[in-house]
Design an enzyme around this catalytic site. Structure first.
Site, PDB file in Angstrom:
ATOM      1  CB  CYS A 116      62.238  12.141  22.198  1.00 37.67           C
ATOM      2  SG  CYS A 116      61.526  12.255  20.555  1.00 37.67           S
ATOM      3  CG  HIS A 253      65.147  15.375  22.729  1.00 39.53           C
ATOM      4  ND1 HIS A 253      65.665  14.595  21.713  1.00 39.53           N
ATOM      5  CD2 HIS A 253      63.852  15.607  22.401  1.00 39.53           C
ATOM      6  CE1 HIS A 253      64.716  14.364  20.830  1.00 39.53           C
ATOM      7  NE2 HIS A 253      63.603  14.972  21.222  1.00 39.53           N
ATOM      8  CG  ASN A 283      63.238  15.174  17.514  1.00 37.47           C
ATOM      9  OD1 ASN A 283      63.951  14.280  17.947  1.00 37.47           O
ATOM     10  ND2 ASN A 283      62.100  15.531  18.086  1.00 37.47           N
TER      11      ASN A 283
HETATM   12  N1  COA Z   1      55.421  25.151   7.102  1.00 39.98           N
HETATM   13  C1  COA Z   1      54.577  26.176   7.045  1.00 39.98           C
HETATM   14  N2  COA Z   1      53.542  26.303   7.885  1.00 39.98           N
HETATM   15  C2  COA Z   1      53.338  25.339   8.790  1.00 39.98           C
HETATM   16  C3  COA Z   1      54.194  24.227   8.901  1.00 39.98           C
HETATM   17  C4  COA Z   1      55.272  24.128   8.005  1.00 39.98           C
HETATM   18  N3  COA Z   1      56.148  23.126   8.024  1.00 39.98           N
HETATM   19  N4  COA Z   1      53.764  23.435   9.905  1.00 39.98           N
HETATM   20  C5  COA Z   1      52.667  24.028  10.422  1.00 39.98           C
HETATM   21  N5  COA Z   1      52.418  25.179   9.743  1.00 39.98           N
HETATM   22  C6  COA Z   1      51.335  26.122   9.931  1.00 39.98           C
HETATM   23  C7  COA Z   1      50.132  25.509  10.595  1.00 39.98           C
HETATM   24  O1  COA Z   1      49.327  24.865   9.636  1.00 39.98           O
HETATM   25  C8  COA Z   1      49.464  26.720  11.186  1.00 39.98           C
HETATM   26  O2  COA Z   1      48.751  27.384  10.172  1.00 39.98           O
HETATM   27  P1  COA Z   1      47.325  28.052  10.492  1.00 39.98           P
HETATM   28  O3  COA Z   1      47.625  29.102  11.524  1.00 39.98           O
HETATM   29  O4  COA Z   1      46.933  28.577   9.160  1.00 39.98           O
HETATM   30  O5  COA Z   1      46.475  26.924  10.998  1.00 39.98           O
HETATM   31  C9  COA Z   1      50.641  27.626  11.572  1.00 39.98           C
HETATM   32  O6  COA Z   1      51.757  27.147  10.825  1.00 39.98           O
HETATM   33  C10 COA Z   1      50.965  27.564  13.035  1.00 39.98           C
HETATM   34  O7  COA Z   1      51.027  26.199  13.410  1.00 39.98           O
HETATM   35  P2  COA Z   1      51.400  25.754  14.869  1.00 39.98           P
HETATM   36  O8  COA Z   1      51.404  24.263  14.954  1.00 39.98           O
HETATM   37  O9  COA Z   1      50.524  26.518  15.808  1.00 39.98           O
HETATM   38  O10 COA Z   1      52.880  26.318  14.912  1.00 39.98           O
HETATM   39  P3  COA Z   1      53.860  26.429  16.120  1.00 39.98           P
HETATM   40  O11 COA Z   1      54.344  27.803  16.269  1.00 39.98           O
HETATM   41  O12 COA Z   1      53.330  25.733  17.346  1.00 39.98           O
HETATM   42  O13 COA Z   1      55.101  25.573  15.612  1.00 39.98           O
HETATM   43  C11 COA Z   1      56.030  23.370  15.913  1.00 39.98           C
HETATM   44  C12 COA Z   1      54.916  24.203  15.294  1.00 39.98           C
HETATM   45  C13 COA Z   1      55.768  21.904  15.584  1.00 39.98           C
HETATM   46  C14 COA Z   1      57.347  23.794  15.324  1.00 39.98           C
HETATM   47  C15 COA Z   1      56.038  23.598  17.438  1.00 39.98           C
HETATM   48  O14 COA Z   1      54.742  23.455  17.949  1.00 39.98           O
HETATM   49  C16 COA Z   1      56.938  22.658  18.153  1.00 39.98           C
HETATM   50  O15 COA Z   1      58.128  22.666  17.980  1.00 39.98           O
HETATM   51  N6  COA Z   1      56.384  21.831  19.057  1.00 39.98           N
HETATM   52  C17 COA Z   1      57.136  20.916  19.842  1.00 39.98           C
HETATM   53  C18 COA Z   1      57.523  19.803  18.984  1.00 39.98           C
HETATM   54  C19 COA Z   1      58.437  18.887  19.670  1.00 39.98           C
HETATM   55  O16 COA Z   1      59.309  19.300  20.365  1.00 39.98           O
HETATM   56  N7  COA Z   1      58.219  17.603  19.396  1.00 39.98           N
HETATM   57  C20 COA Z   1      59.051  16.571  19.748  1.00 39.98           C
HETATM   58  C21 COA Z   1      59.110  16.379  21.195  1.00 39.98           C
HETATM   59  S1  COA Z   1      60.077  14.985  21.378  1.00 39.98           S
END
Ligand code: COA
Length: 326
Positions: A116, A253, A283
């Site tokens: 990215c 980004h 993204n």
């Molecule tokens: N729908 C519903 N629930 C979901 C889900 C979805 N699409 N994706 C994950 N979950 C669930 C998980 O399974 C987890 O459940 P659990 O508590 O029962 O295990 C819960 O939601 C929390 O998951 P978590 O990964 O801790 O959520 P989060 O608040 O960290 O949000 C992201 C997840 C991916 C949105 C977040 O971590 C994020 O944006 N990270 C950065 C990603 C990024 O910028 N990547 C690219 C960089 S270039």
């Protein structure tokens, strides 16, 4: 007088098919919801490439628009730099395929892999090529078909990404050598391979295993994003003796609205001076910054003389920032 790299034209391309969160969930039988995706990421929908559509097709379309805005002909292009994690093939490079598609038959073209952050890296290389007099017109393109590397059973990643391409034409111009100059003021690039496993494509050309799909430890990436992006934006401003009050636009980004808003607050920018596309594009990795630039140039938000901060983080880990005056 000194040589500066001016961003003379911007272009963007999005595939025709637009998929909402609800449509995506239904299509792949995912246990998710529009509310969850919007609240955690800000994403409402994303575009998906057609079955035969490749990174070079989309990149060529974005490049044509950037050339037209700059008033530069394909024959005048000295170099094409393509940032992509989803190339048409390992080689020929997607950049070379775009070279043929747009009829830019001189100069040289190559791909760059920085996930990215790829567009910021490519802009940094274009800046160096121009400052050292090695090229006068450089096409910098980010183009991605992440729909082909997503695990559609992993709701933690497949809802986050979309397809698209963005491009800028960077052109050599003479300047006084101050921060009031138009053009790229500086680019700052970083990587730390110790964090390679938290965001990666497992497998692919040359690999000993893996299905070629994206894997991410979302929470860890989030934590790195907030600290590393803030540090690299500070680094860019300090290197130029500028402060947050000098910044007119943040073009970040587009990974997650919460990260984007945190960066806007850090720069003390009101939300209307942060260019946001993640709600409609999701993204698009290396394409996200040039797509956002194209949108804000087309609709007239970013105008002549505006100082723009661009920043990105991605797999590697890689991260970086660029400061440019339009
Ligand atoms: N729908 C519903 N629930 C979901 C889900 C979805 N699409 N994706 C994950 N979950 C669930 C998980 O399974 C987890 O459940 P659990 O508590 O029962 O295990 C819960 O939601 C929390 O998951 P978590 O990964 O801790 O959520 P989060 O608040 O960290 O949000 C992201 C997840 C991916 C949105 C977040 O971590 C994020 O944006 N990270 C950065 C990603 C990024 O910028 N990547 C690219 C960089 S270039």
């Amino acid at each position: 007088m000194v040589l500066r790299a001016m961003i003379a034209g911007c272009g963007g391309y999005l595939p025709e098919r637009r998929l909402s969160n609800d449509e995506l969930a239904a299509l792949h039988g995912l246990d998710t919801s529009d509310t969850w995706i919007r609240e955690r990421t800000g994403i409402r929908y994303r575009h998906m490439a057609a079955p035969g559509e490749t990174a070079s097709d989309m990149g060529a379309a974005a490049a044509r628009e950037a050339l037209a805005m700059a008033g530069v002909g394909a024959a005048e292009v000295d170099a094409i730099l393509v940032a992509t994690s989803t190339p048409d093939s390992a080689f020929p490079a997607t950049a070379v395929r775009i070279q043929a598609k747009i009829g830019a038959n001189g100069g040289f073209a190559f791909d760059l892999a920085a996930a990215c952050t790829g567009f910021v890296y490519a802009l940094g290389i274009a800046d160096s090529l121009i400052r050292t007099g090695q090229a006068r017109n450089v096409l910098v393109i980010g183009t991605e078909v992440y729909s082909r590397i997503l695990d559609w059973t992993d709701r933690g990643t497949c809802v986050l990404f979309g397809d698209g391409a963005g491009a800028v034409l960077v052109r050599a111009g003479e300047a006084a050598g101050t921060t009031a100059d138009r053009g790229i003021l500086s680019c700052h690039m970083h990587s730390d391979g110790r964090f390679g496993d938290i965001l990666q494509i497992e497998g692919g050309a040359g690999s000993t295993g893996g299905a070629g799909l994206l894997r991410m430890a979302g929470k860890e990436v989030f934590r790195h994003a907030v600290t590393k992006l803030a540090a690299v934006v500070d680094e860019a401003l300090t290197a130029n003796g500028l402060g947050h009050e000098d910044v007119r636009w943040l073009v970040p980004h587009q990974a997650n609205l919460r990260i984007i808003e945190a960066m806007g607050r850090k720069l003390h920018l009101p939300t209307e001076r942060v260019v946001v596309t993640v709600d409609r594009h999701a993204n698009t990795s290396a394409a996200s910054i040039p797509l956002a630039l194209a949108e804000a140039r087309r609709d007239g938000r970013i105008g002549a003389g505006d100082l723009v901060v661009m920043e990105a983080i991605g797999g590697g880990l890689t991260w970086g920032a660029a400061l440019a005056r339009f």
